[in-house]
Design an enzyme around this catalytic site. Structure first.
Site, PDB file in Angstrom:
ATOM      1  N   GLU A  92       0.809  -1.215   0.000  1.00  0.00           N
ATOM      2  CA  GLU A  92       0.000   0.000   0.000  1.00  0.00           C
ATOM      3  C   GLU A  92       0.847   1.271   0.000  1.00  0.00           C
ATOM      4  O   GLU A  92       0.318   2.364  -0.241  1.00  0.00           O
ATOM      5  CB  GLU A  92      -0.921   0.008   1.224  1.00  0.00           C
ATOM      6  N   GLU A 123       7.752 -21.905   8.114  1.00  0.00           N
ATOM      7  CA  GLU A 123       8.126 -21.089   9.264  1.00  0.00           C
ATOM      8  C   GLU A 123       9.231 -21.724  10.111  1.00  0.00           C
ATOM      9  O   GLU A 123       9.808 -21.080  10.965  1.00  0.00           O
ATOM     10  CB  GLU A 123       6.922 -20.811  10.148  1.00  0.00           C
TER      11      GLU A 123
END
Length: 309
Positions: A92, A123
């Site tokens: 953004e 992970e």
């Protein structure tokens, strides 16, 4: 060394983010309205928890801003939901603040595939984290925010450790206190929001906490970099009809000019709101306004002062 299953169970047992919420022992026993109300009640606790850490967040923003003013980058690193939230915030920044896509970067364990679909074992890979950080060629001007609700995610800890070794400023952002992630970083940001309505589902309150904090980190940093004027987005990229209309309205509000003047100024400035504001406020040609902005490192108030001397 990878912990055994027994060691991992014992470790998770101590984490607030893994604990069961005693207020809601049986979600299925609640009516849909009660369930929605319960989730909303828990979510309402998050802003107060974040508020208690505002001084620490502000200090982190100042460190990031100092480095970005020297040409550094802001890098978010996470696995699963935290990784996706980092990518969301990073993506953004170009349309909102006119930044280059390389200035604010989101890195997720498992790479692009993990953005749309869970790659849960990613992970656990410290080796992949080290490779991902090496690929960024980090410097002392860069800031790396490692995000993990548990504060124990191997990929994120390894990424922060590697980034710190390369000289980057590092933050370990988790929702458990005294976390290994916090210990691995230059600064620990540990905001406990309590157990989730759905035990261990840290995309809920913990995810809300992460989103709130990332909003603060990127937005306040961009304010410090001169990417705003008053409370307006003046470096936004008008890539669609809505943003073009917003650019025109922003120019009208910032300078108190009419729509025709705003449209003409934006056209002359190539759609650059900041340059158009400067041109309208000083009467300078768009090209000269752009030059003054560059000389002022993009800070509009300084350019206005220079243009009205």
């Amino acid at each position: 060394m990878t912990p055994s299953e027994n060691e991992l169970r014992s470790e998770l047992e101590l984490l607030v983010t893994e604990s069961a919420n005693p207020a809601y022992p049986d979600l299925a026993a609640l009516s849909t309205r009660e369930l929605a109300a319960a989730m909303n009640t828990e979510d309402a606790l998050v802003p107060a928890a974040v508020q208690r850490h505002v001084p620490a967040i502000a200090a982190i923003i100042d460190e990031i801003s100092r480095r970005m003013k020297r040409g550094g980058r802001l890098v978010y690193v996470g696995a699963g939901t935290p990784g996706r939230l980092g990518i969301l915030d990073a993506s953004e920044c170009p349309p909102t603040f006119g930044t280059d896509p390389t200035q604010v970067v989101g890195v997720i364990a498992g790479g692009r595939a993990a953005v749309k679909q869970a790659v849960e074992d990613a992970e656990d890979s410290a080796e992949n984290a080290q490779q991902d950080m090496a690929a960024l060629r980090l410097t002392t001007n860069d800031s790396v925010i490692g995000i993990a609700a548990s504060g124990r995610t191997p990929y994120v800890i390894a990424a922060v450790t590697a980034a710190r070794a390369q000289g980057a400023y590092t933050v370990g952002f988790s929702c458990n206190e005294n976390s290994p992630l916090g210990a691995a970083a230059d600064a620990a940001l540990e905001i406990e929001v309590g157990p989730e309505v759905l035990t261990g589902s840290t995309r809920l309150k913990a995810g809300t906490c992460q989103k709130l904090v990332l909003n603060m980190l990127s937005t306040a940093t961009m304010v410090r970099l001169g990417k705003t004027y008053k409370n307006f987005m003046v470096d936004l990229r008008a890539t669609n009809a809505k943003l073009r209309a917003r650019s025109e309205r922003t120019l009208m509000r910032a300078t108190d000019c009419d729509a025709a003047t705003a449209a003409a100024a934006l056209e002359a400035a190539g759609g650059h709101v900041k340059a158009a504001i400067l041109a309208v406020m000083t009467g300078l040609p768009a090209a000269r306004a752009a030059e003054l902005l560059e000389q002022s490192q993009g800070f509009l108030p300084a350019a206005i002062t220079a243009g009205t001397r």
